[in-house]
Design an enzyme around this catalytic site. Structure first.
Site, mmCIF file in Angstrom:
data_model
loop_
_atom_site.group_PDB
_atom_site.id
_atom_site.type_symbol
_atom_site.label_atom_id
_atom_site.label_comp_id
_atom_site.label_asym_id
_atom_site.label_seq_id
_atom_site.Cartn_x
_atom_site.Cartn_y
_atom_site.Cartn_z
ATOM 1 N N ARG A 188 3.679 29.789 -21.053
ATOM 2 C CA ARG A 188 3.417 28.405 -20.626
ATOM 3 C C ARG A 188 2.765 28.326 -19.250
ATOM 4 O O ARG A 188 3.021 27.379 -18.494
ATOM 5 C CB ARG A 188 4.712 27.573 -20.598
ATOM 6 C CG ARG A 188 5.231 27.151 -21.957
ATOM 7 C CD ARG A 188 4.484 25.941 -22.500
ATOM 8 N NE ARG A 188 4.642 25.875 -23.939
ATOM 9 C CZ ARG A 188 5.605 25.207 -24.558
ATOM 10 N NH1 ARG A 188 6.435 24.477 -23.872
ATOM 11 N NH2 ARG A 188 5.688 25.235 -25.867
ATOM 12 N N ASP A 203 -0.977 25.513 -29.911
ATOM 13 C CA ASP A 203 0.449 25.390 -30.196
ATOM 14 C C ASP A 203 0.783 26.118 -31.486
ATOM 15 O O ASP A 203 -0.078 26.278 -32.351
ATOM 16 C CB ASP A 203 0.872 23.930 -30.306
ATOM 17 C CG ASP A 203 2.376 23.793 -30.126
ATOM 18 O OD1 ASP A 203 2.835 23.796 -28.971
ATOM 19 O OD2 ASP A 203 3.100 23.728 -31.139
ATOM 20 N N TYR A 246 11.113 24.787 -37.970
ATOM 21 C CA TYR A 246 10.524 23.503 -37.564
ATOM 22 C C TYR A 246 10.194 22.637 -38.779
ATOM 23 O O TYR A 246 10.401 21.424 -38.777
ATOM 24 C CB TYR A 246 9.241 23.714 -36.754
ATOM 25 C CG TYR A 246 9.480 23.789 -35.268
ATOM 26 C CD1 TYR A 246 9.926 22.672 -34.552
ATOM 27 C CD2 TYR A 246 9.261 24.969 -34.564
ATOM 28 C CE1 TYR A 246 10.149 22.746 -33.196
ATOM 29 C CE2 TYR A 246 9.491 25.046 -33.198
ATOM 30 C CZ TYR A 246 9.937 23.933 -32.520
ATOM 31 O OH TYR A 246 10.166 24.001 -31.173
ATOM 32 N N ARG A 298 2.665 21.809 -17.849
ATOM 33 C CA ARG A 298 2.883 20.592 -17.056
ATOM 34 C C ARG A 298 3.370 20.821 -15.637
ATOM 35 O O ARG A 298 3.431 19.890 -14.854
ATOM 36 C CB ARG A 298 3.859 19.673 -17.802
ATOM 37 C CG ARG A 298 3.246 19.019 -19.020
ATOM 38 C CD ARG A 298 4.301 18.393 -19.902
ATOM 39 N NE ARG A 298 5.112 19.440 -20.526
ATOM 40 C CZ ARG A 298 6.127 19.211 -21.368
ATOM 41 N NH1 ARG A 298 6.465 17.970 -21.657
ATOM 42 N NH2 ARG A 298 6.798 20.206 -21.894
ATOM 43 N N ARG A 306 -4.384 16.106 -19.025
ATOM 44 C CA ARG A 306 -3.784 15.726 -20.308
ATOM 45 C C ARG A 306 -3.431 14.244 -20.364
ATOM 46 O O ARG A 306 -3.187 13.714 -21.452
ATOM 47 C CB ARG A 306 -2.512 16.553 -20.544
ATOM 48 C CG ARG A 306 -2.742 18.009 -20.893
ATOM 49 C CD ARG A 306 -2.665 18.276 -22.409
ATOM 50 N NE ARG A 306 -1.493 17.691 -23.010
ATOM 51 C CZ ARG A 306 -1.482 16.620 -23.778
ATOM 52 N NH1 ARG A 306 -2.607 16.024 -24.071
ATOM 53 N NH2 ARG A 306 -0.359 16.147 -24.272
#
Ligand code: CP3
Length: 367
Positions: free
Chosen positions: A37, A86, A164, A41, A50
């Site tokens: 990552r 992703d 998921y 963010r 973004r």
């Protein structure tokens, strides 16, 4: 010119191959480092770029993915980049809808509930067209990165993606997905095989597009026990490495190092070190020295500082890194965190982490 940037050839020459050499267990001048990552963010420029855009729209724009992949490299001397994308683009390619709700994470409006729901998945997935946007992002980034560092491609592993698709989003217990393993083992294997077939094509496509290494994220190993891991995760991880390597050879391409990161899968470390991957990624629950002993020099290791150590001071980070490097040793080792960076982390401390790896490793190597 612009047209040549979409062709996966005549890429700029690689200037820093430390990461690739460490993955193969070769000599290095310093220990290579990157962070899971790293495009995320915690960077103000990432949040700004973004802002107001849908997450998967961003994933579908090769130009946006390229920009976000390069952002952390402008700040820190990382030794590798990972393509911005992703793991959930694979279930999308198989016909499932996935949304990214800010603050809530990934959501599937119609998760798989019972085995008959498998009929909703595409039987034949045309990976080259469905995931074309990822391949284009990789090719564009390989050109724009100008050979600074290698570019890593990635995928989610079958069990993590299956969980998921059944849970419909994040979960603490993964009980809906685990219910399938215990109640519908046959349907579970069918789904895992379908995912494996798509993943093999997907990884091969990434290599053809210009990926110089591949990481397979089995993020949900921790909710399995050793028996379930051996039945529902490990065989597919093995199959992926074996088939991708065979196909790379058949296609006349150069081998690329593959990394398996089975988070919280400490019970499976011995098996993982014999599963066909050059590198085993570790979370922070494994002690570096014992990981070396248990993997017996069969693989290179990657990891594994607790990301939360970045909440500490620069001095403390430096000490923690030093101890970690001494534990792993300098041969066949890639420094990283034990999982991804969190959005509230201080970029300055990420810089301190990278610098500590480079400085201490040069000292250990007498360079
Ligand atoms: O820098 C990089 O590591 C490359 C890009 C990358 C992303 N996701 C971008 C992303 C990678 C390698 C992933 C993998 C991924 N995605 C995993 C495996 C790694 C792991 O964390 O175990 C998983 C489980 C996912 C699924 C996913 N996507 C989650 C759980 C989330 C977080 C949701 C949240 O709100 O916290 C995402 C979203 C996501 N993927 C973000 C990023 C940078 C943050 C959302 C945003 O940018 O708006």
């Amino acid at each position: 010119d612009k047209d040549s940037l979409i062709l996966p050839k005549s890429f700029p020459e690689l200037k820093n191959d430390t990461f690739l050499r460490a993955a193969r267990g070769e000599e290095i001048e310093h220990i290579p480092v990157w962070c899971m990552r790293q495009a995320g963010r915690y960077l103000p420029e990432f949040r700004e770029f973004r802002a107001g855009k849908d997450f998967f729209e961003t994933c579908r724009s090769p130009e946006d993915c390229c920009e976000l992949t390069l952002q952390p490299l402008r700040r820190f001397p990382f030794d590798a980049a990972i393509i911005f994308s992703d793991i959930l683009v694979v279930p999308q390619a198989m016909g499932m809808e996935v949304q990214m709700s800010p603050g809530k994470g990934p959501t599937f409006p119609e998760p798989l509930k019972e085995p008959e729901d498998l009929q909703r998945l595409k039987t034949k997935v045309d990976v080259s067209s469905e995931l074309d946007y990822v391949f284009k992002a990789i090719t564009l980034t390989r050109h724009k990165i100008e050979g600074k560092v290698p570019l890593i491609g990635f995928t989610g592993a079958p069990w993590t993606l299956m969980s998921y698709m059944i849970e419909g989003g994040g979960s603490v217990t993964h009980s809906k997905a685990k219910r399938w393993l215990y109640r519908y083992p046959e349907a579970s294997h069918k789904l895992l095989s379908q995912l494996t077939d798509v993943i093999v094509e997907y990884l091969l496509g990434q290599v053809k597009a210009g990926a110089q290494a591949l990481q397979v994220f089995e993020s949900h190993t921790g909710c399995l026990g050793p028996v379930e891991f051996k039945e529902f995760s490990l065989p597919y991880l093995r199959d992926i490495a074996g088939r991708v390597k065979d196909k790379i050879k058949e296609s006349g391409l150069d081998n690329v190092p593959m990394i398996v990161f089975a988070k919280d899968g400490h019970y499976g470390l011995e098996d993982l070190s014999e599963s066909g991957y050059e590198v085993v990624g570790l979370d922070w629950t494994i002690d570096p020295c014992s990981a070396r002993v248990r993997t017996g020099g069969k693989v290179s290791l990657q990891g594994n500082m607790d990301p939360c150590a970045l909440y500490s001071t620069k001095e403390r980070i430096s000490e923690i890194v030093k101890r970690m490097l001494e534990g792993f040793g300098t041969k066949g080792y890639i420094a990283n965190l034990g999982h991804g960076l969190y959005p509230d982390m201080d970029p300055e401390n990420v810089g301190a982490f990278v610098e500590a790896v480079h400085t201490h490793s040069r000292q250990l190597l007498n360079r």
